[in-house]
Design a protein around this motif. Structure first.
Motif, PDB file in Angstrom:
ATOM      1  N   PHE A 178     -28.197  22.414  11.599  1.00 48.92           N
ATOM      2  CA  PHE A 178     -27.736  22.320  10.266  1.00 48.92           C
ATOM      3  C   PHE A 178     -27.181  23.864  10.222  1.00 48.92           C
ATOM      4  O   PHE A 178     -27.853  24.535  10.023  1.00 48.92           O
ATOM      5  CB  PHE A 178     -28.561  21.715   9.106  1.00 48.92           C
ATOM      6  CG  PHE A 178     -28.862  20.454   9.228  1.00 48.92           C
ATOM      7  CD1 PHE A 178     -27.938  19.518   8.558  1.00 48.92           C
ATOM      8  CD2 PHE A 178     -29.883  19.891  10.003  1.00 48.92           C
ATOM      9  CE1 PHE A 178     -28.328  18.032   8.967  1.00 48.92           C
ATOM     10  CE2 PHE A 178     -30.152  18.509  10.255  1.00 48.92           C
ATOM     11  CZ  PHE A 178     -29.518  17.669   9.516  1.00 48.92           C
ATOM     12  N   ARG A 180     -24.370  26.108   7.655  1.00 42.45           N
ATOM     13  CA  ARG A 180     -23.447  26.250   6.214  1.00 42.45           C
ATOM     14  C   ARG A 180     -22.324  25.819   6.420  1.00 42.45           C
ATOM     15  O   ARG A 180     -21.689  26.565   7.460  1.00 42.45           O
ATOM     16  CB  ARG A 180     -23.996  27.771   5.609  1.00 42.45           C
ATOM     17  CG  ARG A 180     -25.319  27.778   4.901  1.00 42.45           C
ATOM     18  CD  ARG A 180     -25.186  29.286   4.481  1.00 42.45           C
ATOM     19  NE  ARG A 180     -24.359  29.997   3.944  1.00 42.45           N
ATOM     20  CZ  ARG A 180     -24.253  30.980   3.366  1.00 42.45           C
ATOM     21  NH1 ARG A 180     -25.236  31.883   3.336  1.00 42.45           N
ATOM     22  NH2 ARG A 180     -23.003  31.482   2.905  1.00 42.45           N
ATOM     23  N   LYS A 181     -21.704  25.165   5.709  1.00 41.94           N
ATOM     24  CA  LYS A 181     -20.443  24.571   5.895  1.00 41.94           C
ATOM     25  C   LYS A 181     -19.397  25.806   5.654  1.00 41.94           C
ATOM     26  O   LYS A 181     -18.124  25.781   6.351  1.00 41.94           O
ATOM     27  CB  LYS A 181     -19.994  23.421   5.019  1.00 41.94           C
ATOM     28  CG  LYS A 181     -18.752  22.718   5.289  1.00 41.94           C
ATOM     29  CD  LYS A 181     -18.760  21.351   4.671  1.00 41.94           C
ATOM     30  CE  LYS A 181     -17.250  20.513   5.061  1.00 41.94           C
ATOM     31  NZ  LYS A 181     -16.253  21.361   5.041  1.00 41.94           N
ATOM     32  N   SER A 304     -28.160  28.769   9.778  1.00 45.89           N
ATOM     33  CA  SER A 304     -28.386  27.654  10.218  1.00 45.89           C
ATOM     34  C   SER A 304     -30.033  27.579  10.570  1.00 45.89           C
ATOM     35  O   SER A 304     -30.739  28.175  10.662  1.00 45.89           O
ATOM     36  CB  SER A 304     -27.504  27.248  11.606  1.00 45.89           C
ATOM     37  OG  SER A 304     -28.047  28.279  12.324  1.00 45.89           O
ATOM     38  N   TYR A 323     -26.575  24.537  -0.535  1.00 46.06           N
ATOM     39  CA  TYR A 323     -25.526  24.646   0.452  1.00 46.06           C
ATOM     40  C   TYR A 323     -25.144  23.386   0.993  1.00 46.06           C
ATOM     41  O   TYR A 323     -25.888  22.639   1.503  1.00 46.06           O
ATOM     42  CB  TYR A 323     -25.683  25.643   1.442  1.00 46.06           C
ATOM     43  CG  TYR A 323     -25.985  27.065   1.041  1.00 46.06           C
ATOM     44  CD1 TYR A 323     -24.670  27.930   0.972  1.00 46.06           C
ATOM     45  CD2 TYR A 323     -26.995  27.734   0.775  1.00 46.06           C
ATOM     46  CE1 TYR A 323     -24.959  29.347   0.436  1.00 46.06           C
ATOM     47  CE2 TYR A 323     -27.175  29.043   0.458  1.00 46.06           C
ATOM     48  CZ  TYR A 323     -26.153  29.988   0.421  1.00 46.06           C
ATOM     49  OH  TYR A 323     -26.259  31.222   0.034  1.00 46.06           O
ATOM     50  N   THR A 325     -23.745  21.413   4.115  1.00 50.37           N
ATOM     51  CA  THR A 325     -24.113  21.902   5.475  1.00 50.37           C
ATOM     52  C   THR A 325     -23.266  21.056   6.378  1.00 50.37           C
ATOM     53  O   THR A 325     -22.826  19.951   6.060  1.00 50.37           O
ATOM     54  CB  THR A 325     -25.523  21.667   5.806  1.00 50.37           C
ATOM     55  OG1 THR A 325     -25.956  20.501   5.572  1.00 50.37           O
ATOM     56  CG2 THR A 325     -26.201  22.944   5.285  1.00 50.37           C
TER      57      THR A 325
END
Length: 514
Positions: A178, A180-181, A304, A323, A325
């Motif tokens: 995963f 962070r977008k 991540s 956050y 993700t």
């Protein structure tokens, strides 16, 4: 015997990690009916006949990670149970610490208890001590459970002994990275850029390259952090029947038990972890820190982490970390017996009326009331159903001030009957069911290993595992010589005896399926 089983704590840590993947995290994935009174019309379909005479008091032990006003919750449940079953309810909250330190003594002392949960790593010792009632002798009283669970009811068997009943929740827990977008997007990535799979281990280089870019552009952020990674999550990639000491590799698509720690996949994962550690893509203390990847991301210092996941997991993670993700799958979805029976509800030997205990157990698998109350607390005080039909805190109540709020629905009888917490999609449980449909079924699905004859060896191997797993798994040591030494010590601890016993039992089970 129980002290020996304690050494299987490592197995529990993984089981709980997997189960938490289908949980609601910080009030975000739990669950579908309504208020305690409204739910009964739609959720209580149990066929139990209401008994006459003096009400029976059911002592129900359940996993309670947080302290709260259990008595008030029990009072509300009792009001409903009296109407439905002519039974009263005494809730017995059991924390993880209590389960490990006091629960066996409670059983040995025959403290009042009708129903309790048990984890796979204590199951053999509980059976050996005679603490659990064989539910196969009471199937006339558990027909609704059988209908609810379907074929998964068979995961509760050890041989011909029906130990108990699995929780109703997601059935497969693949793994993912995963990210962070905001960072993912800023680096110009799209989810379609990643096609990571174990058929081509070089595909994992895609993630390594991303971590390198994160380190370069965000020098104050650790590219990858957390307390789990590929090597530890063997249940994602193999079927080990509750532990890693002898597994069916390739997502359980073989019937030959082998040593996971001598497999090529394990070797490749160890080399990958070493590359990440020496490249500075992970924290220097990653092998000793107990903080989860979610906890690390929440601080803003990590980009991540690795975790098992279920449907809508990015929504759960946002609630837990703050956050958005992106989920990059790094495994296929496999359904194993362990994924289903990691925790079971069982009737205990000290129950004064085992028929009534099974009747109550049957009811709670079909009661939205019970599952909502156990998870969310007292309606109107701890939670309400908001105008959109979601469970939510009453006005003025927060997670910090609420009197009772377990938010552990995945380890209660039927998560799919619970009212979804606000922030979830309305069709969250349909998403869970759809998520499970395209899984790979292990060739050993339905088989439960009875470790009674190798408990000593399992304990000794667990001690060895504790010594090596984190250092190798997170790449803080040169993996190849470490793996060689690790495997040598495992074999000296009795690994081959465990493998042989697993193969013997599996072969006997497979023979009954021909």
């Amino acid at each position: 015997m129980f002290k020996k089983a304690i050494t299987l704590l490592v197995a529990f840590a993984l089981i709980l990690t997997v189960l938490v993947g289908c949980g609601s995290g910080t009030t975000n994935t739990s669950n579908a009916a309504g208020t305690s009174t409204a739910a009964s019309a739609s959720g209580d379909a149990a066929s139990t006949t209401v008994a006459k005479g003096e009400p029976y008091t059911v002592n129900f032990a359940y996993h309670a990670p947080k302290e709260g006003n259990q008595q008030e919750v029990a009072d509300v449940i009792t009001k409903i149970a009296l109407e439905k079953l002519n039974m009263k309810v005494n809730l017995i909250p059991i924390s993880w610490d209590t389960y490990m330190s006091k629960f066996p003594a409670m059983l040995a002392a025959k403290e009042p208890m009708d129903i309790a949960f048990n984890f796979s790593f204590t199951r053999a010792s509980f059976l050996d001590a005679g603490y659990i009632v064989d539910a196969s002798k009471y199937t006339d009283y558990t027909k609704d459970i059988a209908q609810t669970l379907g074929e998964d009811v068979n995961a509760g068997y050890v041989g011909d002994f029906l130990v108990g009943f699995p929780m109703m929740n997601s059935r497969c827990f693949p793994s993912a990275i995963f990210v962070r977008k905001d960072i993912f997007d800023a680096l110009g990535y799209k989810e379609s850029d990643f096609n990571v799979n174990t058929d081509d281990m070089s595909s994992f280089d895609q993630i390594t390259q991303m971590l390198a870019k994160i380190k370069e552009k965000y020098p104050d952020i650790i590219p990858f952090d957390g307390n789990r990674t590929f090597l530890q999550n063997y249940l994602t990639y193999a079927d080990g029947f509750g532990d890693s000491f002898g597994v069916l590799e390739n997502y359980g698509q073989t019937t030959k038990i082998t040593n996971w720690y001598e497999s090529e996949q394990c070797r490749q994962f160890a080399l990958l972890a070493r590359k990440w550690f020496t490249g500075g893509y992970t924290s220097k203390d990653i092998a000793v820190s107990k903080d989860t990847g979610r906890d690390k991301m929440k601080t803003g210092k990590s980009a991540s982490f690795f975790a098992s996941y279920v449907a809508n997991q990015v929504g759960n993670i946002k609630t837990m970390t703050g956050y958005d993700t992106v989920c990059i799958p790094v495994s296929l979805k496999v359904k194993t017996t362990t994924a289903v029976n990691g925790a079971l509800n069982s009737v205990m030997y000290q129950s004064k009326d085992k028929v009534k205990a099974f009747q109550f157990l049957n009811w709670i698998y079909t009661s939205a009331d019970f599952n909502n109350l156990l998870n969310w607390g007292v309606p109107g005080k701890d939670w309400v159903v908001n105008k959109d039909g979601f469970a939510d805190f009453p006005e003025g109540v927060t997670l910090a001030t609420v009197n009772y709020h377990e938010d552990f629905g995945f380890i209660y009888p039927n998560q799919y009957l619970m009212t979804p917490w606000v922030g979830n999609p309305k069709d969250i449980w349909d998403q869970y069911r759809a998520f499970d449909k395209d899984n790979i079924l292990s060739k050993a699905y339905g088989f439960s290993f009875n470790p009674a004859s190798v408990v000593n060896e399992l304990g000794q191997c667990s001690t060895v595992l504790t010594k090596y797993e984190s250092d190798i798994g997170f790449g803080v040591v040169d993996p190849l010589p470490a793996l060689e030494k690790f495997n040598k010590e495992l074999k000296a601890a009795g690994l081959q005896k465990i493998i042989d016993e697993k193969q013997k039992q599996l072969d006997a089970w497979l023979a009954t399926k021909k």
